[in-house]
Design a protein around this motif. Structure first.
Motif, PDB file in Angstrom:
ATOM      1  N   MET B   1      37.058  42.988  53.906  1.00  0.00           N
ATOM      2  CA  MET B   1      36.128  42.207  53.074  1.00  0.00           C
ATOM      3  C   MET B   1      36.869  41.729  51.827  1.00  0.00           C
ATOM      4  O   MET B   1      37.346  42.535  51.030  1.00  0.00           O
ATOM      5  CB  MET B   1      34.961  43.112  52.682  1.00  0.00           C
ATOM      6  N   PRO B   3      36.608  39.917  48.357  1.00  0.00           N
ATOM      7  CA  PRO B   3      35.651  39.384  47.393  1.00  0.00           C
ATOM      8  C   PRO B   3      36.008  37.960  46.968  1.00  0.00           C
ATOM      9  O   PRO B   3      37.190  37.650  46.825  1.00  0.00           O
ATOM     10  CB  PRO B   3      35.766  40.341  46.205  1.00  0.00           C
ATOM     11  N   ARG B   4      34.977  37.142  46.807  1.00  0.00           N
ATOM     12  CA  ARG B   4      35.232  35.763  46.365  1.00  0.00           C
ATOM     13  C   ARG B   4      35.656  35.741  44.902  1.00  0.00           C
ATOM     14  O   ARG B   4      36.398  34.902  44.464  1.00  0.00           O
ATOM     15  CB  ARG B   4      33.984  34.914  46.578  1.00  0.00           C
ATOM     16  N   PHE B   5      35.100  36.658  44.139  1.00  0.00           N
ATOM     17  CA  PHE B   5      35.567  36.824  42.769  1.00  0.00           C
ATOM     18  C   PHE B   5      36.202  38.199  42.733  1.00  0.00           C
ATOM     19  O   PHE B   5      35.704  39.117  43.341  1.00  0.00           O
ATOM     20  CB  PHE B   5      34.399  36.821  41.769  1.00  0.00           C
ATOM     21  N   GLY B   6      37.245  38.347  42.034  1.00  0.00           N
ATOM     22  CA  GLY B   6      37.839  39.673  42.014  1.00  0.00           C
ATOM     23  C   GLY B   6      38.905  39.759  40.975  1.00  0.00           C
ATOM     24  O   GLY B   6      39.077  38.837  40.165  1.00  0.00           O
ATOM     25  N   PRO B   7      39.651  40.876  40.981  1.00  0.00           N
ATOM     26  CA  PRO B   7      40.689  41.046  39.983  1.00  0.00           C
ATOM     27  C   PRO B   7      41.712  39.931  40.110  1.00  0.00           C
ATOM     28  O   PRO B   7      42.163  39.599  41.195  1.00  0.00           O
ATOM     29  CB  PRO B   7      41.303  42.407  40.331  1.00  0.00           C
ATOM     30  N   GLY B   8      42.033  39.366  38.985  1.00  0.00           N
ATOM     31  CA  GLY B   8      43.074  38.357  38.986  1.00  0.00           C
ATOM     32  C   GLY B   8      42.582  36.969  39.360  1.00  0.00           C
ATOM     33  O   GLY B   8      43.348  36.012  39.361  1.00  0.00           O
ATOM     34  N   LEU B  15      41.020  32.930  30.436  1.00  0.00           N
ATOM     35  CA  LEU B  15      41.096  34.231  29.780  1.00  0.00           C
ATOM     36  C   LEU B  15      41.642  34.083  28.358  1.00  0.00           C
ATOM     37  O   LEU B  15      41.126  34.690  27.408  1.00  0.00           O
ATOM     38  CB  LEU B  15      42.014  35.149  30.604  1.00  0.00           C
TER      39      LEU B  15
END
Lengths: 410, 161
Positions: B1, B3-8, B15
């Motif tokens: 799985m 994620p569509r949004f995630g770390p980085g 930012l």
């Protein structure tokens, strides 16, 4: 039959547990100062909390996992951390306010200064969080919180001009002499009080604690969609009582004692005794809920064992967080900071943190990998997106309005 | 799985932008806190009006507490707590004006009249609290005095506001 009883008990506890120190103080302040002209904010806020609590409850029932856990997994640690930081700060501030609220209620009965009560209340909250069963805590305090229904009886007994109150409520007219900025500030505060983030996290974590399954979604919806609106009626009754008794005298509400005074005017000592029981139950219940929510939030984000159904030894870090939160809250209150002031800050900062709390819930509730066929439908999404816009506006406006109006003093 | 949004996944430029905005906001808040408050005549009158309104509210609360106690609709500790809170409120209201430098546009007599009214409010609320602690029915004169002072405070606040 057992299922109907569960629904009935759930609704009763949802009503009794809906009102906390933020609702008590803010509704009375608004009623005394603006009459019923800000009453429209309550149904708007209540519908909002219903929308997101239903989503969070559905997530818990279908995935058997709490919201913070999924937010971190679904949106990544950075967004998850923003979600955690915003919600945790506001929830802890609310926790401080609730413990202070219990102490203030006890001062009304004893005349002993509330600061002297703080260690006792903190100890009791700590014991309940450590030892009491989740369902017993929720049911007993929720049912005792129903004592606040006395505000509705008092309003009826005061015999107000109902058509006048209804006119004020439906025309939403700002009273002459008040600034629009002050009106907007109190609207945001009332909205923040109704949509406090901890309610959603406590609700969904409670669902995991009570091992909800997809079969429980119906009961959960009944609790939310019937219980919360009826709880909102209590908020309106508090505002109505303050409007009728304090409005004509030009009294502004600054203390918890003033919040209960209209009930004494209407119903005498018996009514006053009932309302004080309601104050203690509502604030003590909310103190337990916010305290647990602090522990839930941290444990679910960092992934350590949590919950009241787990032995304390197995969830040691969770219980250490609870103890630390209780000690810190008691320490803050022992500085003699005014709990009402803390409450006023908590409802405004609650409004600020709303998007951080509710946006991730909307994202997770739309993910078929977690919810399968129980993902949000069109109605939930339209309401959810509409409310995200609304909470975004409230969040951006909250701090500037607080500064411009000097926390509603202008 | 995945994620569509995630770390980085948050763009570095975005930012950086967030950090710049936060730093700018912190600087504004810090600088705002460093300025010295110099009230104009308008500011002084607005503060005085607010203090008079707060005092009027406290006096009316004390009167209501006395009346309800006399009618035996509250118990003693509740009424005493209400009156003690009202007494604290009048003290805070008086401090709010007393600690403010009188600007040139406000006459000595005008400032003294405000302080005199606030002092009377403190005095009458203190007497109400003492009566509640002592118990027994409040004298009519005290109730009348509370009523009169509350009206005077409200009128004075209206004139200034």
């Amino acid at each position: 039959m057992k299922r109907y009883l569960a629904v009935f008990l759930g609704i009763l506890t949802a009503i009794g547990g809906f009102v906390d120190i933020g609702d008590l103080v803010t509704n009375a302040q608004v009623g005394a100062r603006f009459g019923m002209s800000l009453a429209w904010v309550v149904p708007v806020g209540v519908l909002g909390i219903c929308v997101f609590a239903e989503m969070a409850g559905r997530v818990a029932a279908v995935s058997h996992r709490p919201v913070f856990d999924l937010v971190r997994e679904r949106l990544g640690p950075r967004v998850g951390f923003l979600n955690l930081a915003g919600s945790l700060a506001v929830t802890f501030l609310t926790f401080v306010a609730e413990i202070g609220g219990v102490a203030l209620a006890l001062q009304l009965v004893t005349s002993v200064h509330h600061v002297a009560w703080v260690p006792c209340v903190a100890l009791l909250v700590g014991l309940v969080l450590w030892r009491a069963k989740f369902s017993a805590m929720e049911n007993i305090l929720g049912l005792l919180g129903l004592a606040l229904v006395v505000f509705g009886i008092a309003l009826w007994q005061l015999g107000p001009d109902w058509s006048g109150l209804a006119r004020e409520a439906f025309t939403a007219a700002k009273p002459a002499g008040e600034q629009w900025t002050t009106y907007a500030y109190f609207a945001v505060a009332l909205f923040g009080a109704a949509m406090t983030p901890y309610e959603v996290f406590f609700f969904s974590s409670g669902g995991v604690e009570e091992r909800w399954t997809a079969k429980d979604i119906g009961v959960m919806r009944a609790n939310v969609l019937i219980g919360f609106p009826l709880g909102g009626m209590l908020s309106l009754a508090i505002a109505g009582c303050a409007a009728v008794v304090f409005g004509p005298l030009g009294i502004s509400v600054e203390t918890l004692g003033q919040v209960g005074l209209p009930v004494a005017v209407a119903l005498g000592k018996v009514g006053l005794a009932v309302v004080v029981v309601g104050f203690v139950a509502a604030t003590f219940g909310a103190a337990c809920e916010t305290g647990l929510s602090v522990g839930y939030a941290l444990a679910q984000y960092f992934g350590f064992q949590w919950g009241k159904y787990v032995r304390a030894r197995e969830a040691a870090a969770f219980h250490v967080v609870l103890v630390a939160a209780v000690l810190l809250a008691a320490g803050i209150l022992m500085t003699a900071v005014d709990p009402i002031l803390v409450t006023e800050f908590s409802v405004v900062f609650s409004a600020v943190a709303l998007p951080l709390t509710y946006f991730p819930i909307l994202v997770v509730a739309n993910d078929p990998q977690y919810l399968g066929r129980h993902v949000n439908g069109h109605v939930a999404n339209v309401l959810g997106v509409g409310y995200l816009v609304l909470v975004g506006v409230a969040s951006l406006a909250a701090i500037p309005l607080m500064i411009v109006t000097r926390m509603g003093q202008a | 799985m995945r994620p569509r949004f995630g770390p980085g996944t948050m763009p570095a430029a975005a930012l950086r932008g967030v950090r710049v905005v936060l730093a700018a906001l912190s600087l504004v808040v810090l600088l705002a806190g460093c300025t010295v408050a110099t009230p104009s005549a308008g500011d002084w009158r607005a503060t005085a009006a607010r203090s008079l309104e707060d005092s009027a509210s406290a006096v009316s609360t004390a009167r209501l507490a006395l009346r309800e106690q006399e009618a035996e609709r509250t118990w003693s500790t509740y009424a005493v707590t209400l009156a003690a809170d009202a007494e604290k409120q009048t003290g805070t209201a008086t401090d709010g004006v007393a600690t403010l430098q009188r600007p040139e546009g406000v006459g000595v007599a005008e400032a003294a009249a405000v302080m005199d009214l606030l002092g009377r409010a403190e005095d009458v609320v203190r007497r109400a609290r003492q009566r509640l602690v002592a118990g027994g029915p409040p004298p009519d004169a005290l109730l009348e005095r509370l009523d009169t002072v509350a009206q005077q405070l409200t009128r004075a606040a209206g004139r200034l506001g």
